[in-house]
Design a protein around this motif. Sequence first.
Motif, mmCIF file in Angstrom:
data_model
loop_
_atom_site.group_PDB
_atom_site.id
_atom_site.type_symbol
_atom_site.label_atom_id
_atom_site.label_comp_id
_atom_site.label_asym_id
_atom_site.label_seq_id
_atom_site.Cartn_x
_atom_site.Cartn_y
_atom_site.Cartn_z
ATOM 1 N N PRO A 7 -88.239 1.112 -79.252
ATOM 2 C CA PRO A 7 -88.728 0.389 -80.639
ATOM 3 C C PRO A 7 -89.990 -0.659 -79.719
ATOM 4 C CG PRO A 7 -87.052 -0.246 -78.891
ATOM 5 C CD PRO A 7 -87.423 1.069 -78.650
ATOM 6 N N ARG A 46 -88.995 -4.141 -86.184
ATOM 7 C CA ARG A 46 -89.696 -5.311 -85.016
ATOM 8 C C ARG A 46 -89.718 -4.629 -83.993
ATOM 9 N NH1 ARG A 46 -86.266 -9.701 -84.126
ATOM 10 N NH2 ARG A 46 -87.700 -10.421 -83.125
ATOM 11 N N VAL A 47 -91.085 -5.016 -82.776
ATOM 12 C CA VAL A 47 -91.116 -4.990 -81.579
ATOM 13 C C VAL A 47 -90.584 -6.181 -81.101
ATOM 14 C CG1 VAL A 47 -92.653 -5.201 -79.875
ATOM 15 C CG2 VAL A 47 -92.978 -3.221 -81.486
ATOM 16 N N PHE A 48 -89.446 -5.552 -80.262
ATOM 17 C CA PHE A 48 -88.617 -7.399 -79.938
ATOM 18 C C PHE A 48 -89.117 -8.318 -78.542
ATOM 19 C CE2 PHE A 48 -85.343 -3.868 -81.588
ATOM 20 C CZ PHE A 48 -85.553 -4.595 -82.412
ATOM 21 N N PRO A 49 -89.693 -9.646 -78.593
ATOM 22 C CA PRO A 49 -90.080 -9.705 -77.185
ATOM 23 C C PRO A 49 -89.520 -10.143 -76.094
ATOM 24 C CG PRO A 49 -88.917 -11.574 -78.376
ATOM 25 C CD PRO A 49 -89.115 -10.331 -79.609
ATOM 26 N N THR A 50 -89.091 -8.761 -75.393
ATOM 27 C CA THR A 50 -88.534 -8.252 -74.295
ATOM 28 C C THR A 50 -88.930 -9.013 -73.270
ATOM 29 O OG1 THR A 50 -89.814 -6.081 -74.004
ATOM 30 C CG2 THR A 50 -87.692 -6.059 -75.020
ATOM 31 N N PRO A 104 -95.674 -9.228 -78.901
ATOM 32 C CA PRO A 104 -95.137 -8.338 -79.543
ATOM 33 C C PRO A 104 -95.513 -8.514 -81.318
ATOM 34 C CG PRO A 104 -93.481 -10.750 -79.132
ATOM 35 C CD PRO A 104 -94.916 -10.790 -78.109
ATOM 36 N N ASP A 137 -94.501 -8.021 -83.744
ATOM 37 C CA ASP A 137 -93.510 -8.016 -85.235
ATOM 38 C C ASP A 137 -93.456 -7.070 -85.784
ATOM 39 O OD1 ASP A 137 -92.206 -9.483 -87.617
ATOM 40 O OD2 ASP A 137 -91.700 -10.564 -85.967
ATOM 41 N N ASN A 138 -93.438 -6.635 -86.916
ATOM 42 C CA ASN A 138 -93.283 -5.821 -87.644
ATOM 43 C C ASN A 138 -94.265 -4.951 -88.571
ATOM 44 O OD1 ASN A 138 -93.172 -7.479 -89.834
ATOM 45 N ND2 ASN A 138 -91.562 -6.169 -91.391
#
Length: 332
Positions: free
Chosen positions: A254, A285-289, A299, A301-302
Motif C-alpha cells: 500500500p 491511498r498511501v497511508f502516513p505511516t 505520502p 494520498d491516492n
Amino acid sequence: MTPRIAFIGTGGTIASQGAGPLDTTNYGSSGKPILDAAALLARFPDVAGVAEVLPVPFSAVPSPQIHFPTWKALALLCDELVAENPALAGIVIGHGTATLEETAYALHLTLKVPVPVVLVGAQRPSSALSTDAGLNLVNAIRVAANPASRGLGVLVVLNDEIQAAREVTKTSTGRLQTFRSPDFGVLGQADGDSVNFYRRPLRRGAPDTEFDLRALEALPRVDISYAYAGSDGTAVRAFLAAGAEGIVSAGFAPGFCPPGEAEPLREAAARGVIVVQSTRAGSGRVFPTGKLGEHGFIPADNLSPQKARILLALALTVTRDPAEVARIFATY
C-alpha cells in the motif's frame, strides 16, 4: 441564448486521419495531415447544434511530447480567450490520450479562468469506422456549456462520461472505455437527452490554487522511480545525479519502496530532496505511516505517480519545506 464555446485543438487521435475506415492502429503513419480545430469542427457539423463553437488555432503536438511548455501555452491561451470573449461559456481542449490526464491535472492546478475547461480525446481516429471522435467532441462541448460544470475544476469527457482531472487515468490501450476514475468513479454522464452530475470533487482545484506557471520558464526537475522486485536504487541515484529536486517513488502497495531504493531515497530526503511515496497499484491511498515519517517521505494520498509528480513539481515552485509540501498533498 446559444452558449459560446472555444475549441482548442492540439492534435491527437481525435484529429488524426487513417489510411481507411479500418485503420485504427497505424494512422500515425498514414501521411494524412492532422486536422486543425476548424477542420475537426467541420468534419463533425453536429457541434453547431449544441453551441456556437469558436475554433482556436494551436499547433498539433503529439501528446507524448506535451509537458510544461504546452501546459503554459494553454493556460495563457485560456486567459486570453476569456479576456477577449466576455460571453464565453466554456473552453474545450482536444488532446491525445497518451498524456491527456497529465495535461488535465496540470491545468486543474494552474488555470485561473472562471469558465469550465474540458479536455477531450478519442481512441479511434476521426476517419475510422465507428470513430468515437465526433460524439466525444459534441459531448465535451455540451459539458463545457452546462452551468453545472462551473466550480468543478478541469473535467475530462470521453465515452459519455464526465471525469475529474485529479482522479481520471487511462486504463486501456485501445478500448473506448479507457478513461476511468478507480477510487471514486465518474462525476456524471453526458447522455443524449441531458448532461447529469451526481457528485462534486472536494479537493481544491482551479481557479482557486496557489500555483501560477505564467512567470515560470520551467518546472523543477521531479522524477519517478518505479518499484519492481529486486530494484536496487540505480534509477534513484541517476535521477539525483541529473539534478532531481524531487522524486516520486511509485512503490509497492500500500505504499513502500523496495529495500534497495530505501537507502538512496532516505539519503536524498536528508539532503533536502523532497521524496513523495506513491504506489504502482493504481488505486487507494498511501497511508502516513511511522516508517514514512522516519524516512522523511511524504505520502501521495491516492494520486497516481504521474500526477504526484506534477503536484510535487508545482509545490516546489512555492516552497521547499517538507511540512508545507505535505500540506499541499493533503489539500489538492
